[in-house]
Design an enzyme around this catalytic site. Sequence first.
Site, PDB file in Angstrom:
ATOM      1  N   SER A   1      19.774  32.790  34.041  1.00  0.00           N
ATOM      2  CA  SER A   1      20.963  32.760  34.893  1.00  0.00           C
ATOM      3  C   SER A   1      20.981  31.530  35.798  1.00  0.00           C
ATOM      4  O   SER A   1      21.774  31.458  36.727  1.00  0.00           O
ATOM      5  CB  SER A   1      21.021  34.038  35.731  1.00  0.00           C
ATOM      6  OG  SER A   1      19.775  34.296  36.360  1.00  0.00           O
TER       7      SER A   1
ATOM      8  N   ASN B   1      13.532  42.494  39.568  1.00  0.00           N
ATOM      9  CA  ASN B   1      14.612  43.496  39.575  1.00  0.00           C
ATOM     10  C   ASN B   1      15.011  43.901  41.002  1.00  0.00           C
ATOM     11  O   ASN B   1      16.196  43.958  41.327  1.00  0.00           O
ATOM     12  CB  ASN B   1      14.205  44.733  38.780  1.00  0.00           C
ATOM     13  CG  ASN B   1      13.929  44.406  37.324  1.00  0.00           C
ATOM     14  OD1 ASN B   1      14.185  43.289  36.886  1.00  0.00           O
ATOM     15  ND2 ASN B   1      13.404  45.364  36.585  1.00  0.00           N
TER      16      ASN B   1
ATOM     17  N   THR C   1      65.075  47.022  50.332  1.00  0.00           N
ATOM     18  CA  THR C   1      64.382  47.948  49.438  1.00  0.00           C
ATOM     19  C   THR C   1      64.977  47.640  48.071  1.00  0.00           C
ATOM     20  O   THR C   1      66.159  47.271  47.967  1.00  0.00           O
ATOM     21  CB  THR C   1      64.616  49.436  49.789  1.00  0.00           C
ATOM     22  OG1 THR C   1      65.990  49.721  49.607  1.00  0.00           O
ATOM     23  CG2 THR C   1      64.213  49.740  51.230  1.00  0.00           C
ATOM     24  N   HIS C   2      64.158  47.751  47.048  1.00  0.00           N
ATOM     25  CA  HIS C   2      64.572  47.372  45.683  1.00  0.00           C
ATOM     26  C   HIS C   2      65.057  45.916  45.635  1.00  0.00           C
ATOM     27  O   HIS C   2      65.865  45.551  44.797  1.00  0.00           O
ATOM     28  CB  HIS C   2      65.675  48.286  45.148  1.00  0.00           C
ATOM     29  CG  HIS C   2      65.395  49.747  45.339  1.00  0.00           C
ATOM     30  ND1 HIS C   2      64.821  50.535  44.369  1.00  0.00           N
ATOM     31  CD2 HIS C   2      65.585  50.559  46.418  1.00  0.00           C
ATOM     32  CE1 HIS C   2      64.673  51.773  44.830  1.00  0.00           C
ATOM     33  NE2 HIS C   2      65.124  51.810  46.076  1.00  0.00           N
TER      34      HIS C   2
ATOM     35  N   SER D   1      59.150  17.720  41.570  1.00  0.00           N
ATOM     36  CA  SER D   1      59.155  17.795  40.121  1.00  0.00           C
ATOM     37  C   SER D   1      59.204  16.371  39.579  1.00  0.00           C
ATOM     38  O   SER D   1      59.842  15.500  40.171  1.00  0.00           O
ATOM     39  CB  SER D   1      60.385  18.567  39.662  1.00  0.00           C
ATOM     40  OG  SER D   1      60.735  18.190  38.353  1.00  0.00           O
TER      41      SER D   1
ATOM     42  N   LYS E   1      63.837  18.775  43.715  1.00  0.00           N
ATOM     43  CA  LYS E   1      63.025  19.988  43.854  1.00  0.00           C
ATOM     44  C   LYS E   1      61.893  19.889  44.870  1.00  0.00           C
ATOM     45  O   LYS E   1      61.263  18.858  45.031  1.00  0.00           O
ATOM     46  CB  LYS E   1      62.409  20.334  42.487  1.00  0.00           C
ATOM     47  CG  LYS E   1      63.456  20.688  41.464  1.00  0.00           C
ATOM     48  CD  LYS E   1      63.492  22.130  41.077  1.00  0.00           C
ATOM     49  CE  LYS E   1      62.240  22.598  40.419  1.00  0.00           C
ATOM     50  NZ  LYS E   1      62.360  23.953  39.936  1.00  0.00           N
TER      51      LYS E   1
ATOM     52  N   ASN F   1      58.805  22.521  45.104  1.00  0.00           N
ATOM     53  CA  ASN F   1      58.265  23.757  44.522  1.00  0.00           C
ATOM     54  C   ASN F   1      57.162  24.335  45.413  1.00  0.00           C
ATOM     55  O   ASN F   1      56.321  23.599  45.914  1.00  0.00           O
ATOM     56  CB  ASN F   1      57.699  23.467  43.130  1.00  0.00           C
ATOM     57  CG  ASN F   1      58.770  22.953  42.186  1.00  0.00           C
ATOM     58  OD1 ASN F   1      59.919  23.373  42.272  1.00  0.00           O
ATOM     59  ND2 ASN F   1      58.401  22.036  41.323  1.00  0.00           N
TER      60      ASN F   1
ATOM     61  N   GLU G   1      52.440  29.807  44.886  1.00  0.00           N
ATOM     62  CA  GLU G   1      52.329  30.216  43.480  1.00  0.00           C
ATOM     63  C   GLU G   1      50.870  30.274  43.025  1.00  0.00           C
ATOM     64  O   GLU G   1      50.462  31.178  42.305  1.00  0.00           O
ATOM     65  CB  GLU G   1      53.100  29.242  42.590  1.00  0.00           C
ATOM     66  CG  GLU G   1      54.599  29.312  42.788  1.00  0.00           C
ATOM     67  CD  GLU G   1      55.304  28.180  42.033  1.00  0.00           C
ATOM     68  OE1 GLU G   1      55.943  28.470  41.025  1.00  0.00           O
ATOM     69  OE2 GLU G   1      55.183  27.016  42.464  1.00  0.00           O
TER      70      GLU G   1
ATOM     71  N   TYR H   1      16.986  48.913  35.358  1.00  0.00           N
ATOM     72  CA  TYR H   1      17.530  47.564  35.209  1.00  0.00           C
ATOM     73  C   TYR H   1      17.755  47.228  33.735  1.00  0.00           C
ATOM     74  O   TYR H   1      16.945  47.564  32.874  1.00  0.00           O
ATOM     75  CB  TYR H   1      16.573  46.531  35.825  1.00  0.00           C
ATOM     76  CG  TYR H   1      17.068  45.107  35.652  1.00  0.00           C
ATOM     77  CD1 TYR H   1      17.969  44.559  36.561  1.00  0.00           C
ATOM     78  CD2 TYR H   1      16.662  44.332  34.567  1.00  0.00           C
ATOM     79  CE1 TYR H   1      18.442  43.268  36.387  1.00  0.00           C
ATOM     80  CE2 TYR H   1      17.146  43.044  34.388  1.00  0.00           C
ATOM     81  CZ  TYR H   1      18.034  42.517  35.304  1.00  0.00           C
ATOM     82  OH  TYR H   1      18.510  41.243  35.136  1.00  0.00           O
TER      83      TYR H   1
ATOM     84  N   GLN I   1      22.545  40.895  35.008  1.00  0.00           N
ATOM     85  CA  GLN I   1      22.519  39.495  35.431  1.00  0.00           C
ATOM     86  C   GLN I   1      23.935  38.906  35.491  1.00  0.00           C
ATOM     87  O   GLN I   1      24.221  38.012  36.281  1.00  0.00           O
ATOM     88  CB  GLN I   1      21.656  38.740  34.426  1.00  0.00           C
ATOM     89  CG  GLN I   1      21.676  37.261  34.498  1.00  0.00           C
ATOM     90  CD  GLN I   1      20.530  36.696  33.656  1.00  0.00           C
ATOM     91  OE1 GLN I   1      19.386  36.777  34.045  1.00  0.00           O
ATOM     92  NE2 GLN I   1      20.860  36.154  32.504  1.00  0.00           N
TER      93      GLN I   1
ATOM     94  N   LYS J   1      26.708  38.366  38.779  1.00  0.00           N
ATOM     95  CA  LYS J   1      26.899  37.319  39.787  1.00  0.00           C
ATOM     96  C   LYS J   1      28.202  36.525  39.634  1.00  0.00           C
ATOM     97  O   LYS J   1      28.911  36.339  40.640  1.00  0.00           O
ATOM     98  CB  LYS J   1      25.672  36.407  39.824  1.00  0.00           C
ATOM     99  CG  LYS J   1      24.508  37.098  40.559  1.00  0.00           C
ATOM    100  CD  LYS J   1      23.178  36.416  40.383  1.00  0.00           C
ATOM    101  CE  LYS J   1      22.469  36.819  39.109  1.00  0.00           C
ATOM    102  NZ  LYS J   1      22.122  38.273  39.066  1.00  0.00           N
TER     103      LYS J   1
HETATM  104  N1  ARG Z   1      17.949  36.633  36.500  1.00  0.00           N
HETATM  105  C1  ARG Z   1      17.828  38.055  36.509  1.00  0.00           C
HETATM  106  C2  ARG Z   1      19.105  38.666  37.097  1.00  0.00           C
HETATM  107  O1  ARG Z   1      19.858  37.930  37.612  1.00  0.00           O
HETATM  108  C3  ARG Z   1      16.688  38.455  37.363  1.00  0.00           C
HETATM  109  C4  ARG Z   1      16.069  39.752  36.992  1.00  0.00           C
HETATM  110  C5  ARG Z   1      15.337  39.637  35.740  1.00  0.00           C
HETATM  111  N2  ARG Z   1      14.612  40.824  35.478  1.00  0.00           N
HETATM  112  C6  ARG Z   1      14.010  41.085  34.317  1.00  0.00           C
HETATM  113  N3  ARG Z   1      13.421  42.209  34.212  1.00  0.00           N
HETATM  114  N4  ARG Z   1      14.095  40.253  33.342  1.00  0.00           N
HETATM  115  O2  ARG Z   1      19.340  39.840  37.007  1.00  0.00           O
END
Ligand code: ARG
Length: 442
Positions: free
Chosen positions: A10, A95, A140-141, A262, A268, A270, A275, A302, A307, A310
Amino acid sequence: MENLEQFIGSFSFDGRLAEVDIIGSIAHTKMLVKTKIISSSDGNKIVAGLASILKDLKNGWKIPKEEDIHFAVEKELIRRIGVVGGKMRTARSRNDQVATDLRLYIKDASKAIENLLNNFQRILVKKASDNIDVIMPGFTHLQPAQPILASHHLLAYAYMAQRDKERLEDCCKRVDVLSLGSAALAGTSFKIDRRYTAKLLGFKNVSENSLDGVSDRDFAIEFVFCMSVISLHLTRFCEEIILWMNPEFCYITIDDKFTSGSSIMPQKRNPDCAEVIRGKSGRVFGDLTAFFTIVKSLPLAYNRDLQEDKPPVFDAFDSVKRCLEVMNEMIASLKFIKENTLKSTEKGFIAATEIADYLAGKNVPFRTAHGIVKDIVLYCKKHSKTLNELSIEEFNKFSPIFKKDIFKCLDAKNIADMKVSYGSTSRKSVVRQIESIKRKLK
Ligand code: ARG
């Protein structure tokens, strides 16, 4: 193989956990020393090594690539202080470490969002006070309904923001739990002191079940949900800014820098920023759906799927943070064109409800009053008249109950001010709302 390691790892996206990862490791090491699981001389070396990495990171130094940020910090520590650095891993697993990192990260992220929401409310309260005389149609509406104060409309968003903050605070109660000490899943045979680690890291509570401690991601899903609701609220406001800027409405202007021209149509302007904020919600809602799907059906404890938790957290946070920053600047620049909003109240027979209320106040059953006013509106349409162009004789054709005082029920400003119920649009009520939000901001 190197490519597979990258695939499994990761590092490409968890680098921003570096700071909280090191802070977590420093606390863990101090706890290991306190409980005499490692010696204080080893502990001091580890803490000093971690502190030096943190310092370098803050100065812009890039940590060498590893499978993930946890391994990267550990390897770098060993590079700097030698094999003793490996003692930091005692009584801990990645973990419980990664769950702790994410919790620390989300605590900070929540504070940043809360500050932006506070600013959002402050700007709205200021706009509401400065524009207390601006009358506009309420819809409303998306059809003209009844006259309201523009300030009343703005404050509706301040109340949404208030709930957004409260929702975030409530979510933080569940974020504020230390996972560290759950180890891989079963806890550890070392006599660790989890309360001490929690105290060092500023966590209020300690997870009570180690399996849950490493596999719970509800807290992070809730955070992304909170981001989604904020984003949702912003889309509603942006939609209105877009409409209000349209020449058909022409209720407001915003600073030119929030719009663009534009390349082909020279006339224009915009509303691009509004948006883009509206559009960003798609990403944020997508983050929530992605997160649900990642955790769905995962057996305890786990699993590496986790992973992938994130990117949705980071993306939802980044998107909402940036949207709020831009939104705050944009609405600070918002100006009402009060002649236009007032003129607009003349369209759409916006006084109709007030006329029906007038009759109902004189003992006519509201249902009957509603029918009478409906006929008056049809008459106006047929003769191309607005309600305030009618004479008392014309009113009396529909009911003898109308007296001259009906005319004060035709003026948009009067109509708004006649709303006496708690929370209504009268000036008095809106001023009370301004004061109430101000008190909440203190
Ligand atoms: N990079 C892993 C995560 O973000 C860390 C935990 C890894 N744990 C394992 N048992 N391989 O979750």
